[in-house]
Design an enzyme around this catalytic site. Structure first.
Site, PDB file in Angstrom:
ATOM      1  CG  ASN A 299      20.033   6.441  19.921  1.00 56.40           C
ATOM      2  OD1 ASN A 299      19.997   7.254  20.863  1.00 56.40           O
ATOM      3  ND2 ASN A 299      20.614   5.267  20.032  1.00 56.40           N
TER       4      ASN A 299
ATOM      5  CG  ASP B  87      21.686   0.786  20.627  1.00 56.07           C
ATOM      6  OD1 ASP B  87      21.034   1.840  20.676  1.00 56.07           O
ATOM      7  OD2 ASP B  87      22.167   0.239  21.637  1.00 56.07           O
TER       8      ASP B  87
ATOM      9  CG  HIS C 199      25.085   3.214  20.572  1.00 59.83           C
ATOM     10  ND1 HIS C 199      24.392   2.858  21.711  1.00 59.83           N
ATOM     11  CD2 HIS C 199      26.110   2.333  20.453  1.00 59.83           C
ATOM     12  CE1 HIS C 199      24.970   1.804  22.258  1.00 59.83           C
ATOM     13  NE2 HIS C 199      26.012   1.466  21.516  1.00 59.83           N
TER      14      HIS C 199
HETATM   15  C1  GAR Z   1      25.991   9.619  25.372  1.00 59.14           C
HETATM   16  O1  GAR Z   1      27.330   9.193  25.396  1.00 59.14           O
HETATM   17  C2  GAR Z   1      25.171   8.755  24.452  1.00 59.14           C
HETATM   18  O2  GAR Z   1      25.877   8.294  23.355  1.00 59.14           O
HETATM   19  C3  GAR Z   1      24.791   7.627  25.361  1.00 59.14           C
HETATM   20  O3  GAR Z   1      24.490   8.252  26.592  1.00 59.14           O
HETATM   21  C4  GAR Z   1      25.314   9.403  26.725  1.00 59.14           C
HETATM   22  C5  GAR Z   1      24.423  10.577  27.106  1.00 59.14           C
HETATM   23  O4  GAR Z   1      25.191  11.690  27.425  1.00 59.14           O
HETATM   24  N1  GAR Z   1      23.670   6.913  24.840  1.00 59.14           N
HETATM   25  C6  GAR Z   1      23.554   5.599  24.909  1.00 59.14           C
HETATM   26  O5  GAR Z   1      24.339   4.867  25.456  1.00 59.14           O
HETATM   27  C7  GAR Z   1      22.303   5.051  24.238  1.00 59.14           C
HETATM   28  N2  GAR Z   1      22.402   3.647  24.014  1.00 59.14           N
HETATM   29  P1  GAR Z   1      24.532  13.140  27.482  1.00 59.14           P
HETATM   30  O6  GAR Z   1      23.284  13.030  28.353  1.00 59.14           O
HETATM   31  O7  GAR Z   1      25.596  13.989  28.137  1.00 59.14           O
HETATM   32  O8  GAR Z   1      24.217  13.562  26.076  1.00 59.14           O
END
Ligand code: GAR
Length: 197
Positions: A112, A150, A114
């Site tokens: 994942n 997480d 984060h």
């Molecule tokens: C990213 O910033 C990722 O780190 C976050 O969602 C966004 C997705 O962006 N994930 C979380 O917060 C998970 N806990 P994307 O769809 O443009 O890759």
């Protein structure tokens, strides 16, 4: 493990991290292949990006639940990924908690990304949590997924300073730039370890 590592990607949103993985593969920086992309939202842009790149894209049926990911649906996703020959599952903005039906099929093979320096700011909108806390620094983390939120072992992190005048959106934008460099690098390291192992 013969041939290139096969990746499955799960995402709920725009898919910019998946795009970064595609770009790294195309430029030769990451020796892997994305064989299946799945999203819990049928109109998520990540599915569109996948189709444009010629990658199989499928919708995950979560049974109408907004945030829950029922066990039997996780088992279906695990089967789809396994049938596609996936070696490593990459969560890329996937906003549901992954549990045993998936973890058991891909032990130590679900990653994942984060948007914080874990263990700081787990959960939703980590970039906003950092701004609200008055943090001077945040960043992003690639980690193995376990049954917690997480909490799994950290693979790699990148630091991003919080600048004067940053709001949640501007910090998230800079964290995302760091994410796009970090995720392909971390996947490459895990893939290499799997091939050696
Ligand atoms: C990213 O910033 C990722 O780190 C976050 O969602 C966004 C997705 O962006 N994930 C979380 O917060 C998970 N806990 P994307 O769809 O443009 O890759």
């Amino acid at each position: 493990m013969a041939g290139s590592i096969k990746l499955g990607v799960l995402g709920s949103g725009s898919g910019s991290n998946m795009q970064a993985i595609i770009d790294a593969i195309e430029s030769g920086d990451l020796h892997a292949e994305i064989v299946l992309v799945m999203s819990d939202y049928e109109d998520a842009y990540i599915l569109e990006r996948a189709r444009r790149a010629g990658i199989r894209a499928e919708v995950i049926d979560c049974g109408g639940y907004k945030t829950k990911f029922p066990d039997e649906r996780q088992a279906v996703v695990a089967s789809r990924l396994r049938d596609a020959g996936v070696d490593i599952v990459c969560l890329a903005g996937f906003m549901r908690l992954v549990k045993r039906p998936l973890l058991d099929v891909f032990p130590d093979r679900i990653l994942n990304i984060h948007p914080s320096l874990l263990p700081a700011y787990p959960g939703l909108m980590a970039w906003k949590q950092a701004v609200d806390a008055g943090a001077e620094e945040s960043g992003c983390t690639v980690h193995y997924v376990d049954a917690g939120m997480d909490t799994g072992p950290i693979i790699m992190q990148a630091r991003v300073p919080v600048l004067d005048g940053d709001d949640a959106a501007s910090l998230h934008a800079r964290i995302q730039v760091a994410e796009h460099g970090l995720y392909p690098k971390a996947i490459g390291q895990v893939a290499e370890e799997l091939c050696l192992g």
